[in-house]
Enzyme design. Structure first.
Site, PDB file in Angstrom:
ATOM      1  N   HIS A  18       0.790  -1.336  -0.028  1.00 38.81           N
ATOM      2  CA  HIS A  18      -0.229  -0.005   0.053  1.00 38.81           C
ATOM      3  C   HIS A  18       0.709   1.253  -0.031  1.00 38.81           C
ATOM      4  CE1 HIS A  18       0.840  -0.562   4.186  1.00 38.81           C
ATOM      5  NE2 HIS A  18       0.133   0.738   4.574  1.00 38.81           N
ATOM      6  N   ASP A  22       5.474   4.466   5.234  1.00 43.29           N
ATOM      7  CA  ASP A  22       6.314   3.647   6.009  1.00 43.29           C
ATOM      8  C   ASP A  22       6.762   2.535   4.971  1.00 43.29           C
ATOM      9  OD1 ASP A  22       3.724   2.848   6.400  1.00 43.29           O
ATOM     10  OD2 ASP A  22       4.477   1.404   7.954  1.00 43.29           O
ATOM     11  N   HIS A  94      -6.973  -2.844   6.056  1.00 38.56           N
ATOM     12  CA  HIS A  94      -6.295  -2.081   6.563  1.00 38.56           C
ATOM     13  C   HIS A  94      -6.816  -0.748   6.408  1.00 38.56           C
ATOM     14  CE1 HIS A  94      -2.638  -0.704   8.661  1.00 38.56           C
ATOM     15  NE2 HIS A  94      -2.279   0.077   7.578  1.00 38.56           N
ATOM     16  N   ASP A 162      -0.072  -4.426   5.504  1.00 43.54           N
ATOM     17  CA  ASP A 162      -0.462  -4.330   6.806  1.00 43.54           C
ATOM     18  C   ASP A 162      -1.799  -4.467   6.952  1.00 43.54           C
ATOM     19  OD1 ASP A 162       1.913  -2.969   6.833  1.00 43.54           O
ATOM     20  OD2 ASP A 162       0.882  -1.247   7.450  1.00 43.54           O
ATOM     21  N   HIS A 221       7.839  -5.588  10.281  1.00 42.10           N
ATOM     22  CA  HIS A 221       6.884  -4.538  10.699  1.00 42.10           C
ATOM     23  C   HIS A 221       6.710  -4.359  12.175  1.00 42.10           C
ATOM     24  CE1 HIS A 221       4.095  -1.337   9.850  1.00 42.10           C
ATOM     25  NE2 HIS A 221       4.239  -1.451   8.755  1.00 42.10           N
TER      26      HIS A 221
HETATM   27 ZN   LIG Z   1       3.051  -0.255   7.540  1.00 40.12          ZN
END
Ligand SMILES: [Zn+2]
Length: 259
Positions: A18, A22, A94, A162, A221
């Site tokens: 995505h 980060d 997410h 995530d 992560h």
């Molecule tokens: Zn992330």
């Protein structure tokens, strides 16, 4: 994703889960490094919705690259082929559109030259049989089933970050040889904090890997609140024997099951 070799020149594509900072903030530096390493071949960046918008904006930082950057936005369920791998995607849960990836490396059936010889197949036709095509020659014909062994399983890697747990995700990851999965918090009692941040706790990553029958599990992560994940190896192993605590630069070699 690299099919072979070492060094960034061998990079075949980039897959973005995505477009949060980060996961993409380092992209301009990577694109620049690829250019400085002499790359001229086009590079494709695959990602979910907003990939074109965000990557185009980041390209402002690295406007002149000696190779073309192509972008392809995917929805969960879409697939693509790269470097001999068959890639498939799964819609994660997410706070932004987010994709899980699975990369499959198929393995061909074993060619049995003794059978080809017994059938009198000219050697120049062996390659076509290995590729799955029937062949004929003056005086004979045969098809691949006559000279190939039984189907063999290939290798598969899953990449999940995530997300919260999602129905169907373990099936998507079924029997992967390696699952690289996020686990933002690792310790007992931190489950609700993982949920608050739309991420997975170690217990949830472990459960996904277990149901999927993943052979190995690398965790990644980690939260900034986890000061040194490598110091938690014993706790992680006690809670999830399959899990290995990931670190920057971690690599491995996967081997055919019967190699
Ligand atoms: Zn992330």
């Amino acid at each position: 994703m690299r099919s072979s070799g070492w060094g960034l020149g061998g990079l075949d594509a980039i897959a973005l889960t995505h477009v949060h900072a980060d996961h993409v903030a380092g992209l301009p530096g990577l694109l620049l490094t690829l250019g400085l390493s002499g790359r001229t071949a086009p590079l494709t960046i695959y990602g979910p919705a907003y990939t074109v918008e965000v990557v185009s904006a980041l390209r402002i930082l690295v406007p002149a690259l000696p190779y073309e950057v192509q972008m392809k936005e995917l929805s969960g369920g879409d697939g693509f082929a790269v470097a001999g791998l068959s890639a498939s995607t799964f819609a994660l849960d997410h706070r932004a559109p987010c994709l899980g990836f699975r990369f499959d490396l198929p393995r061909g059936r074993r060619f049995m030259p003794e059978r080809a010889l017994a059938l009198g197949v000219p050697r120049e036709l062996w390659g076509r049989l290995q590729d799955g095509a029937a062949v004929s020659w003056p005086g004979g014909s045969t098809d691949p089933d006559d000279v190939l062994g039984p189907p063999r399983s290939g290798l598969a890697v899953g990449y999940v970050t995530d997300t919260r747990p999602v129905d169907g995700l373990p099936d998507f990851l079924a029997d992967v040889d390696l699952l690289i999965c996020e686990a933002i918090y690792l310790l007992p009692g931190e489950e609700s904090r993982a949920a608050e941040h739309d991420h997975l706790h170690l217990s949830e990553a472990c459960q996904i890997a277990r149901v999927a029958r993943a052979k190995r599990l690398w965790l990644t992560h980690f939260s900034q609140a986890v000061p040194d994940a490598s110091s938690l190896v014993d706790e992680v192993r006690a809670a999830c024997p399959l899990a290995e605590v990931g670190r920057d630069g971690m690599t491995t070699s996967l081997r055919w099951p019967d190699a």
